[in-house]
Write a protein that holds these residues in place. Structure first.
Motif, PDB file in Angstrom:
ATOM      1  N   ASN A  66      -4.353   1.722   2.919  1.00  0.00           N
ATOM      2  CA  ASN A  66      -3.344   1.269   1.963  1.00  0.00           C
ATOM      3  C   ASN A  66      -2.121   0.636   2.626  1.00  0.00           C
ATOM      4  O   ASN A  66      -1.223   0.145   1.950  1.00  0.00           O
ATOM      5  CB  ASN A  66      -2.914   2.420   1.042  1.00  0.00           C
ATOM      6  CG  ASN A  66      -2.410   3.619   1.826  1.00  0.00           C
ATOM      7  OD1 ASN A  66      -2.203   3.541   3.034  1.00  0.00           O
ATOM      8  ND2 ASN A  66      -2.227   4.735   1.152  1.00  0.00           N
ATOM      9  N   LYS A  67      -2.092   0.651   3.965  1.00  0.00           N
ATOM     10  CA  LYS A  67      -1.013  -0.015   4.687  1.00  0.00           C
ATOM     11  C   LYS A  67      -1.453  -1.362   5.254  1.00  0.00           C
ATOM     12  O   LYS A  67      -0.717  -2.022   5.979  1.00  0.00           O
ATOM     13  CB  LYS A  67      -0.509   0.879   5.827  1.00  0.00           C
ATOM     14  CG  LYS A  67       0.159   2.161   5.347  1.00  0.00           C
ATOM     15  CD  LYS A  67       0.658   2.993   6.518  1.00  0.00           C
ATOM     16  CE  LYS A  67       1.318   4.281   6.035  1.00  0.00           C
ATOM     17  NZ  LYS A  67       1.768   5.118   7.183  1.00  0.00           N
ATOM     18  N   GLY A  68      -2.707  -1.727   4.936  1.00  0.00           N
ATOM     19  CA  GLY A  68      -3.215  -3.016   5.401  1.00  0.00           C
ATOM     20  C   GLY A  68      -3.770  -2.984   6.804  1.00  0.00           C
ATOM     21  O   GLY A  68      -3.969  -4.040   7.422  1.00  0.00           O
ATOM     22  N   ASN A  69      -4.061  -1.791   7.339  1.00  0.00           N
ATOM     23  CA  ASN A  69      -4.631  -1.662   8.674  1.00  0.00           C
ATOM     24  C   ASN A  69      -6.149  -1.573   8.600  1.00  0.00           C
ATOM     25  O   ASN A  69      -6.694  -0.925   7.698  1.00  0.00           O
ATOM     26  CB  ASN A  69      -4.090  -0.418   9.378  1.00  0.00           C
ATOM     27  CG  ASN A  69      -2.589  -0.455   9.537  1.00  0.00           C
ATOM     28  OD1 ASN A  69      -2.025  -1.457   9.963  1.00  0.00           O
ATOM     29  ND2 ASN A  69      -1.925   0.637   9.185  1.00  0.00           N
ATOM     30  N   LEU A  70      -6.826  -2.200   9.551  1.00  0.00           N
ATOM     31  CA  LEU A  70      -8.276  -2.102   9.621  1.00  0.00           C
ATOM     32  C   LEU A  70      -8.658  -0.760  10.216  1.00  0.00           C
ATOM     33  O   LEU A  70      -8.222  -0.413  11.311  1.00  0.00           O
ATOM     34  CB  LEU A  70      -8.846  -3.232  10.473  1.00  0.00           C
ATOM     35  CG  LEU A  70     -10.370  -3.250  10.617  1.00  0.00           C
ATOM     36  CD1 LEU A  70     -11.040  -3.564   9.283  1.00  0.00           C
ATOM     37  CD2 LEU A  70     -10.798  -4.274  11.679  1.00  0.00           C
ATOM     38  N   VAL A  71      -9.469   0.003   9.481  1.00  0.00           N
ATOM     39  CA  VAL A  71      -9.898   1.327   9.921  1.00  0.00           C
ATOM     40  C   VAL A  71     -11.368   1.276  10.325  1.00  0.00           C
ATOM     41  O   VAL A  71     -12.219   0.805   9.572  1.00  0.00           O
ATOM     42  CB  VAL A  71      -9.710   2.371   8.796  1.00  0.00           C
ATOM     43  CG1 VAL A  71     -10.206   3.744   9.248  1.00  0.00           C
ATOM     44  CG2 VAL A  71      -8.258   2.449   8.369  1.00  0.00           C
ATOM     45  N   ARG A  72     -11.653   1.731  11.526  1.00  0.00           N
ATOM     46  CA  ARG A  72     -13.041   1.872  11.998  1.00  0.00           C
ATOM     47  C   ARG A  72     -13.404   3.340  11.883  1.00  0.00           C
ATOM     48  O   ARG A  72     -12.678   4.205  12.377  1.00  0.00           O
ATOM     49  CB  ARG A  72     -13.174   1.419  13.449  1.00  0.00           C
ATOM     50  CG  ARG A  72     -12.641   0.010  13.726  1.00  0.00           C
ATOM     51  CD  ARG A  72     -13.484  -1.065  13.098  1.00  0.00           C
ATOM     52  NE  ARG A  72     -13.252  -2.366  13.713  1.00  0.00           N
ATOM     53  CZ  ARG A  72     -13.815  -3.486  13.315  1.00  0.00           C
ATOM     54  NH1 ARG A  72     -14.643  -3.459  12.275  1.00  0.00           N
ATOM     55  NH2 ARG A  72     -13.563  -4.644  13.915  1.00  0.00           N
TER      56      ARG A  72
END
Length: 498
Positions: A66-72
């Motif tokens: 929800n902060k616009g970070n790409l999560v792997r």
């Protein structure tokens, strides 16, 4: 006076009631926007083609937080759940297939889906409350039927090693290289499969739109995903060094909330690097990423897209350049993006402020030492040093022979030291456990790979690399035989007898 007090009290209660209703409604709306993803024994295994082609593992799941970070993310092997949030009509979930390709799923806002696998480890989605959506979510699964090679989409093969095999098939046949023959597919067949796939894909999403079972927004996104596949298919065979310009029209922060956009930018970087002559001649090696950074930073990209692109450059620069160069480009990156998080992480990861005269080491428990102290500790013994990394396939292929070598010299005056070079701590720890090094005393990660004069002195540029110190702690073999080489025991025995 009393009547006025009663009226004010009633008004106050009504205001609280309506405020409460409004809060409940907002909470309900937020919950309806959330997407619940349940993984049911989703645990795809490593894969090799019939001829032995394999890729290094890629993250099993990718999504934007929800902060616009790409999560792997790697789900638990039995069952797991994640929650996606989106301000859009859908959120995009990326699932890897056989470590070769990502499948992107636009999942409708508010849905709950369960992810399983078929017998070939291909991901399948099932909506809990809207079974009619399963047809949409799994359309790619149906479209692949009869249009794959080695179990992979034709676009994946066109963008990878299969092209080289097809181009060299006469030489391969003449030398009877059976492993390569097993993976061979004519280029016209791959193109035919991909064209058939694209036609069927287009017909399918047009039908969905005509039947009004997908919105215009999702329809446009499916078209975008097909374009992404097309770019991958063009990589190897495309000879237009200005092709990257075609892609620049699609670079927009509008797409930054999709994991697929990161792959789009990866392809853009690939085509950009082919435009730079020095990189093109060196097969895209990392030594010219500084030039790529400088070219990109002069372009009028929007902030999020610029940050993603320059972050990739910084990663390559930090892994392949000196501390002076890394610091220089980190400062440039910070000035352009104001991203202090990456700046500080790189500084910490590569220990850029550390003593450059030492090779700094950290063991799996987090205890620190350096190579000088290690040599003093084991003085009187022959020391066989293995420079490796979790991402280095040839390094890891030598781990089994290395274990046999350790067993052979067990109880003798020989110490085997494993130094992870240009690695991340999480990847190193995971690989160390997989290779049986976690319990070994002399298993370390180098914490100043880019700032050590020691590595410059031994000219460490490629791994695996093996060196030997004699019993006095002197470096006597700058390029020792690898563990699987029968000369390894001969060389070690020579110094063991001294």
């Amino acid at each position: 006076m009393k009547k006025n007090n009663i009226s004010q009290t009633v008004l106050f209660v009504l205001l609280i009631f309506f405020a409460s209703c409004k809060a409940d409604k907002a909470q309900s709306e937020n919950e309806s926007k959330a997407i619940v993803v349940c993984f049911d024994r989703y645990n795809p295994k490593p894969y090799k083609t019939a001829g032995g082609i394999a890729h290094l593992p890629i993250p099993k799941v990718s999504y934007m937080d929800n902060k616009g970070n790409l999560v792997r993310y790697t789900p638990q092997t039995s069952a797991d759940t994640i929650v996606l949030t989106s301000v859009d009509a859908f959120a995009e979930l990326a699932l890897s297939y056989r470590d070769f390709e990502y499948i992107y799923f636009p999942i409708v806002q508010g849905d709950t889906v369960t992810i399983t696998m078929d017998s070939q480890d291909y991901p399948l989605l099932s909506s809990k409350y809207h079974p009619e959506r399963n047809r949409i979510y799994n359309m790619n699964y149906k479209l692949r039927k009869g249009r794959t090679h080695s179990g992979l989409e034709a676009k994946t093969c066109l963008g990878s090693d299969w092209v080289r095999i097809a181009q060299s098939i006469d030489v391969i046949r003449a030398n009877n290289w059976t492993s390569l023959l097993a993976d061979y597919c004519p280029l016209d067949s791959l193109h035919s499969m991909f064209n058939s796939y694209k036609a069927a894909y287009t017909d399918t999403i047009n039908l969905f739109k005509q039947q009004q079972i997908i919105s215009d927004k999702i329809y446009n996104h499916y078209q975008y995903l097909l374009t992404l596949k097309d770019y991958e298919s063009r990589r190897i065979l495309n000879e237009d060094t200005t092709f990257y310009r075609r892609m620049e029209a699609g670079i927009s922060d509008e797409y930054a909330s999709y994991p697929s956009y990161h792959e789009y930018l990866d392809y853009y970087l690939w085509f950009t690097n082919q435009h730079i002559p020095t990189i093109r001649k060196s097969q895209g090696r990392s030594k010219d990423w500084c030039q790529t950074f400088d070219e990109l930073s002069a372009k009028p990209f929007q902030p999020k897209s610029m940050q993603i692109l320059l972050k990739r450059c910084i990663k390559e620069i930090s892994e392949n350049f000196s501390a002076q160069d890394v610091n220089h480009y980190l400062d440039k990156y910070l000035q352009i993006t104001q991203d202090t998080t990456l700046h500080n992480n790189i500084k910490e990861q590569y220990n850029l402020s550390a003593d450059a005269n030492q090779l700094l080491l950290e063991d799996i428990q987090g205890k620190t030492t350096n190579l000088s102290l290690l040599l003093k500790k084991h003085k009187g013994k022959v020391i066989y040093v293995d420079f490796w990394a979790s991402w280095c396939v040839p390094c890891r292929e030598e781990m089994a022979p290395s274990a046999k070598l350790r067993e052979l010299y067990k109880g003798k005056d020989v110490e085997f030291v494993y130094l992870a070079y240009n690695d991340t701590k999480s990847s190193w720890k995971k690989a160390a456990k997989q290779e049986g090094l976690a319990e070994i005393e002399n298993n370390f990660i180098i914490t100043n790979s880019k700032n050590s004069k020691t590595l410059e002195a031994i000219k460490l540029e490629l791994i695996p690399r093996y060196i030997i110190f004699d019993k006095q702690g002197s470096l006597v073999e700058m390029n020792a035989p690898k563990p699987s080489d029968e000369q390894a025991t001969i060389v070690i025995n020579k110094y063991l007898k001294q």
